[in-house]
Design a protein around this motif. Structure first.
Motif, PDB file in Angstrom:
ATOM      1  N   CYS A 140       0.810  -1.229   0.000  1.00  0.00           N
ATOM      2  CA  CYS A 140       0.000   0.000   0.000  1.00  0.00           C
ATOM      3  C   CYS A 140       0.835   1.267   0.000  1.00  0.00           C
ATOM      4  CB  CYS A 140      -0.971  -0.007   1.174  1.00  0.00           C
ATOM      5  SG  CYS A 140      -0.199   0.277   2.777  1.00  0.00           S
TER       6      CYS A 140
ATOM      7  N   ALA B 278       2.054   2.819   2.603  1.00  0.00           N
ATOM      8  CA  ALA B 278       1.895   3.633   3.815  1.00  0.00           C
ATOM      9  C   ALA B 278       3.256   3.883   4.471  1.00  0.00           C
ATOM     10  CB  ALA B 278       0.938   2.959   4.797  1.00  0.00           C
TER      11      ALA B 278
ATOM     12  N   VAL C  20       6.154   4.000   2.985  1.00  0.00           N
ATOM     13  CA  VAL C  20       6.941   4.905   2.139  1.00  0.00           C
ATOM     14  C   VAL C  20       6.616   6.363   2.476  1.00  0.00           C
ATOM     15  CG1 VAL C  20       7.441   5.597  -0.239  1.00  0.00           C
ATOM     16  CG2 VAL C  20       6.922   3.198   0.272  1.00  0.00           C
ATOM     17  N   GLY C  21       5.319   6.635   2.575  1.00  0.00           N
ATOM     18  CA  GLY C  21       4.874   8.019   2.780  1.00  0.00           C
ATOM     19  C   GLY C  21       5.282   8.606   4.117  1.00  0.00           C
TER      20      GLY C  21
ATOM     21  N   ARG D 113       5.421   0.920  12.871  1.00  0.00           N
ATOM     22  CA  ARG D 113       4.177   1.315  13.536  1.00  0.00           C
ATOM     23  C   ARG D 113       3.091   1.637  12.508  1.00  0.00           C
ATOM     24  NH1 ARG D 113       3.908   5.905  16.455  1.00  0.00           N
ATOM     25  NH2 ARG D 113       5.837   6.804  15.706  1.00  0.00           N
ATOM     26  N   MET D 114       3.493   2.253  11.401  1.00  0.00           N
ATOM     27  CA  MET D 114       2.517   2.713  10.412  1.00  0.00           C
ATOM     28  C   MET D 114       1.872   1.549   9.660  1.00  0.00           C
ATOM     29  SD  MET D 114       1.075   5.384   8.995  1.00  0.00           S
ATOM     30  CE  MET D 114       0.300   5.977   7.483  1.00  0.00           C
TER      31      MET D 114
ATOM     32  N   PRO E 226      -0.323  -0.916   8.325  1.00  0.00           N
ATOM     33  CA  PRO E 226      -1.669  -1.252   8.830  1.00  0.00           C
ATOM     34  C   PRO E 226      -1.828  -2.734   9.163  1.00  0.00           C
ATOM     35  CG  PRO E 226      -1.823   0.130   6.871  1.00  0.00           C
ATOM     36  CD  PRO E 226      -0.385  -0.303   6.983  1.00  0.00           C
TER      37      PRO E 226
ATOM     38  N   PHE F  22       0.183   9.443  -1.717  1.00  0.00           N
ATOM     39  CA  PHE F  22       0.655   9.500  -0.334  1.00  0.00           C
ATOM     40  C   PHE F  22       2.171   9.311  -0.240  1.00  0.00           C
ATOM     41  CE2 PHE F  22       1.571   7.328   3.744  1.00  0.00           C
ATOM     42  CZ  PHE F  22       1.215   8.354   4.592  1.00  0.00           C
ATOM     43  N   GLU F  23       2.724   8.484  -1.102  1.00  0.00           N
ATOM     44  CA  GLU F  23       4.163   8.220  -1.047  1.00  0.00           C
ATOM     45  C   GLU F  23       4.988   9.485  -1.301  1.00  0.00           C
ATOM     46  OE1 GLU F  23       2.708   4.458  -3.195  1.00  0.00           O
ATOM     47  OE2 GLU F  23       4.856   4.540  -3.536  1.00  0.00           O
TER      48      GLU F  23
ATOM     49  N   ASN G 174       7.409  15.721   3.951  1.00  0.00           N
ATOM     50  CA  ASN G 174       7.487  14.811   5.100  1.00  0.00           C
ATOM     51  C   ASN G 174       6.343  15.072   6.074  1.00  0.00           C
ATOM     52  OD1 ASN G 174       9.746  13.691   4.060  1.00  0.00           O
ATOM     53  ND2 ASN G 174      11.130  14.308   5.708  1.00  0.00           N
ATOM     54  N   LEU G 175       5.941  14.019   6.763  1.00  0.00           N
ATOM     55  CA  LEU G 175       4.798  14.128   7.681  1.00  0.00           C
ATOM     56  C   LEU G 175       5.218  13.850   9.119  1.00  0.00           C
ATOM     57  CD1 LEU G 175       2.223  12.070   5.584  1.00  0.00           C
ATOM     58  CD2 LEU G 175       2.112  14.542   6.013  1.00  0.00           C
TER      59      LEU G 175
ATOM     60  N   SER H 102       4.175  12.359  12.835  1.00  0.00           N
ATOM     61  CA  SER H 102       3.315  11.224  13.198  1.00  0.00           C
ATOM     62  C   SER H 102       1.856  11.621  13.370  1.00  0.00           C
ATOM     63  CB  SER H 102       3.811  10.573  14.498  1.00  0.00           C
ATOM     64  OG  SER H 102       4.858   9.685  14.215  1.00  0.00           O
TER      65      SER H 102
ATOM     66  N   ALA I   6      -0.455  11.772  10.116  1.00  0.00           N
ATOM     67  CA  ALA I   6      -0.672  10.627   9.213  1.00  0.00           C
ATOM     68  C   ALA I   6      -1.599   9.608   9.874  1.00  0.00           C
ATOM     69  CB  ALA I   6       0.666   9.964   8.875  1.00  0.00           C
ATOM     70  N   ASN I   7      -2.399   8.963   9.069  1.00  0.00           N
ATOM     71  CA  ASN I   7      -3.288   7.910   9.553  1.00  0.00           C
ATOM     72  C   ASN I   7      -2.987   6.597   8.839  1.00  0.00           C
ATOM     73  OD1 ASN I   7      -4.639   9.822  11.060  1.00  0.00           O
ATOM     74  ND2 ASN I   7      -6.667   9.180  10.400  1.00  0.00           N
ATOM     75  N   ALA I   8      -2.993   5.508   9.617  1.00  0.00           N
ATOM     76  CA  ALA I   8      -2.884   4.179   9.022  1.00  0.00           C
ATOM     77  C   ALA I   8      -4.305   3.644   8.833  1.00  0.00           C
ATOM     78  CB  ALA I   8      -2.093   3.252   9.938  1.00  0.00           C
ATOM     79  N   CYS I   9      -4.596   3.133   7.644  1.00  0.00           N
ATOM     80  CA  CYS I   9      -5.965   2.722   7.324  1.00  0.00           C
ATOM     81  C   CYS I   9      -6.032   1.259   6.894  1.00  0.00           C
ATOM     82  CB  CYS I   9      -6.534   3.587   6.191  1.00  0.00           C
ATOM     83  SG  CYS I   9      -6.468   5.341   6.539  1.00  0.00           S
TER      84      CYS I   9
ATOM     85  N   LEU J 272      -1.334   7.892  13.465  1.00  0.00           N
ATOM     86  CA  LEU J 272      -0.036   7.241  13.696  1.00  0.00           C
ATOM     87  C   LEU J 272       0.540   7.577  15.075  1.00  0.00           C
ATOM     88  CD1 LEU J 272       2.448   5.620  12.754  1.00  0.00           C
ATOM     89  CD2 LEU J 272       3.187   7.630  11.467  1.00  0.00           C
TER      90      LEU J 272
ATOM     91  N   ILE K   6      -0.379   5.014  17.645  1.00  0.00           N
ATOM     92  CA  ILE K   6      -0.036   3.613  17.386  1.00  0.00           C
ATOM     93  C   ILE K   6       1.304   3.280  18.035  1.00  0.00           C
ATOM     94  CG2 ILE K   6       0.616   1.969  15.568  1.00  0.00           C
ATOM     95  CD1 ILE K   6      -1.380   3.360  13.740  1.00  0.00           C
TER      96      ILE K   6
ATOM     97  N   GLY L 146      -3.792   1.235   3.482  1.00  0.00           N
ATOM     98  CA  GLY L 146      -3.083   2.385   2.946  1.00  0.00           C
ATOM     99  C   GLY L 146      -2.819   3.433   3.998  1.00  0.00           C
ATOM    100  N   GLY L 147      -2.101   4.463   3.588  1.00  0.00           N
ATOM    101  CA  GLY L 147      -1.840   5.579   4.481  1.00  0.00           C
ATOM    102  C   GLY L 147      -2.464   6.840   3.926  1.00  0.00           C
ATOM    103  N   ILE L 148      -2.908   7.720   4.810  1.00  0.00           N
ATOM    104  CA  ILE L 148      -3.354   9.038   4.349  1.00  0.00           C
ATOM    105  C   ILE L 148      -2.735  10.111   5.242  1.00  0.00           C
ATOM    106  CG2 ILE L 148      -5.541   8.270   3.338  1.00  0.00           C
ATOM    107  CD1 ILE L 148      -6.897   9.590   5.804  1.00  0.00           C
TER     108      ILE L 148
ATOM    109  N   ARG M  62      -0.286  16.840  -0.140  1.00  0.00           N
ATOM    110  CA  ARG M  62      -0.986  16.763   1.161  1.00  0.00           C
ATOM    111  C   ARG M  62      -2.283  17.574   1.146  1.00  0.00           C
ATOM    112  NH1 ARG M  62       1.812  12.474   1.480  1.00  0.00           N
ATOM    113  NH2 ARG M  62       3.936  12.622   2.216  1.00  0.00           N
TER     114      ARG M  62
END
Lengths: 70, 403
Positions: free
Chosen positions: A14, A16, A18-19, A47-48, A50, B164-165, B180-181, B183, B186-189, B235, B238, B269-271, B293
């Protein structure tokens, strides 16, 4: 010193990890994740992720993953 | 031979064939720019990395005609559930066109890419950008990898729509360009598509509080007994492995109407839930959509914003390229254009997300219970706070800077 590893049977490609990599040290090639040399062992990617596909190994090659209380 | 047709130079190369990339490519091609869109996957739109909810707002402006092919379900509203399961309903009457569709994203993305191709853009799948070419402080193209071949392709402007990457922006290392983000941004989905669930096709449901720390659980019905049941977890909340999935599994286990469902698809995925990038342009480079973003930090919605930014890029790139000036100063027109459309909303919702991030369950309960007892004509930040004022003035004081 640790090194990041991927369980490719769990990874869902996914991106995640990488981002959120603060040093942009991970690349996703369609279905393949690669960790590059400039990783700083921050474990944010672990941690990220999913689904828990990322883990790390210590200098003795011991398989370690951040434990979850959930 | 597809490769033989590939030029050594284009006006514009778009990286990524998501909705933002396709809309940038379409509008660049429509302006007469020689446009190449590359996508690293072999199939556009798959695998899906999305909850598939989309507001109808902006569909007209974006020139997108609703199509059965990519609409799974049209909802009339959203319901937001507090931890104690009090809920408020937000429908079209309250929120205008904020409600909308549950999409088949894999079809949606293909439909958008088709339009880009039909407008004249060249599309190449299974083609990965591996490096950013630079000359004299300008981005001048990309090294791309396609099947057995690696090739340097020049472009007057590179459009990074790599989601997102957001790797192109970081590889380019241009001054002031930071994607760069933190923690907390960012959300882990994680999501299941489930069959045999009891969902209400009229509503997209959201469940907030400690069931999904810093995010929410969603149920977006795609049909009578079929729904996307997913979660986003912040994130910063987590600490262990696979927690997005663990939180979702834990929630589903408590819900009889979803527990009995059968899983036919898994999505993750990540957002980002950050402010938009401070700068989305550099010499010879712009960023669109998630890569910049532009995802709404409160709702997690990003499709319309991505396509809006891509659409705005078309005429601006045309003018810059025609004048022979693709400098940062010239491309600032693009940065200004998307900010005029969406920045106020994104910044407001960023403040709201910051408030919500550490809200205890009891406060969610208080707010949603209080709001569920009043009839609101129109839901805005202002009317929500007004409605809260009578019952919970202390909460309003805490939330006041949202105004």
């Amino acid at each position: 010193m640790v090194a990041m590893r991927l369980d490719k049977h769990v990874c869902m490609w996914c991106g995640a990890c990488v981002g959120v990599c603060p040093v942009n040290s991970i690349i996703l090639f369609e279905t393949r994740i690669e960790f590059q040399d400039h990783c700083t062992d921050c474990l944010i990617c672990e941690r990220m992720c999913p689904v828990g596909a990322i883990y790390h190994v210590d200098e003795n090659d011991g398989h370690i993953q951040l434990q979850s209380e959930i | 031979m597809l490769w033989a047709k590939l030029e050594d130079e284009y006006d514009v190369i778009v990286v990524g064939a998501g909705p933002g990339g396709s809309w940038a490519a379409k509008h660049c091609a429509e302006e007469g720019l020689r446009t190449l869109m590359i996508e690293k996957r072999q199939e556009i739109g798959s695998p899906v990395r999305c909850g598939e909810g989309m507001a109808k707002v902006w569909l007209d402006e974006l020139g997108i005609k609703p199509n059965k092919e990519w609409i799974a379900n049209e909802v009339q509203g959203a319901r937001i559930y507090s931890p104690n399961m009090a809920h408020i309903e937000v429908n079209e009457k309250h929120a205008g066109n904020e409600c909308g569709y549950v999409l088949h994203r894999s079809f949606y993305d293909k439909a958008m890419a088709r339009e880009a191709a039909r407008s004249g853009a060249q599309v190449l799948v299974k083609c990965m950008a591996t490096a950013v070419l630079k000359e004299d402080d300008y981005v001048t193209g990309l090294k791309i990898h396609y099947m057995q071949q690696e090739k340097e392709v020049r472009a007057k402007v590179v459009v990074a729509a790599d989601g997102f990457e957001s790797q192109i922006a970081r590889w380019a290392k241009m001054p002031g360009l930071r994607t760069n983000l933190k923690s907390k941004d960012a959300n882990a989905c994680f999501q299941y598509n489930m069959i045999g669930v009891d969902c209400d096709v009229r509503y997209n449901d959201f469940f907030v509080g400690s069931v999904a720390p810093g995010g929410y659980v969603w149920v977006f019905p795609k049909g009578e007994d079929q729904a996307n049941v997913g979660i986003g977890v912040n994130l910063s909340k987590i600490t262990g492995a696979a927690e997005a999935k663990r939180y979702l599994d834990k929630w589903i286990a408590k819900m009889p109407e979803y527990r009995k469902g059968k899983i036919i698809e898994q999505v993750c995925g990540g957002i980002s839930c950050s402010q938009p990038v401070k700068k989305s342009h550099a010499n010879g480079l712009i960023l669109v959509g998630d890569a910049a973003r532009m995802i709404d930090p409160l709702t997690g919605g990003g499709i319309a914003n991505a396509q809006m930014s891509g659409m705005l890029a078309g005429p601006i790139l045309k003018e810059c390229i025609e004048k022979g000036d693709v400098s940062e100063q010239a491309l600032k027109a693009y940065d200004d254009a998307w900010r005029a459309e969406m920045e106020t909303q994104l910044l407001r919702n960023y403040i709201a997300k910051e408030k919500v991030l550490d809200l205890p369950d009891e406060t969610f309960d208080k707010i949603i219970s209080a709001l569920s007892e009043v009839q609101l004509e129109k839901i805005t930040t202002y009317t929500l706070l007004k409605a809260l004022e009578t019952k919970h003035p202390e909460l309003v004081a805490e939330l006041a800077d949202l105004l």
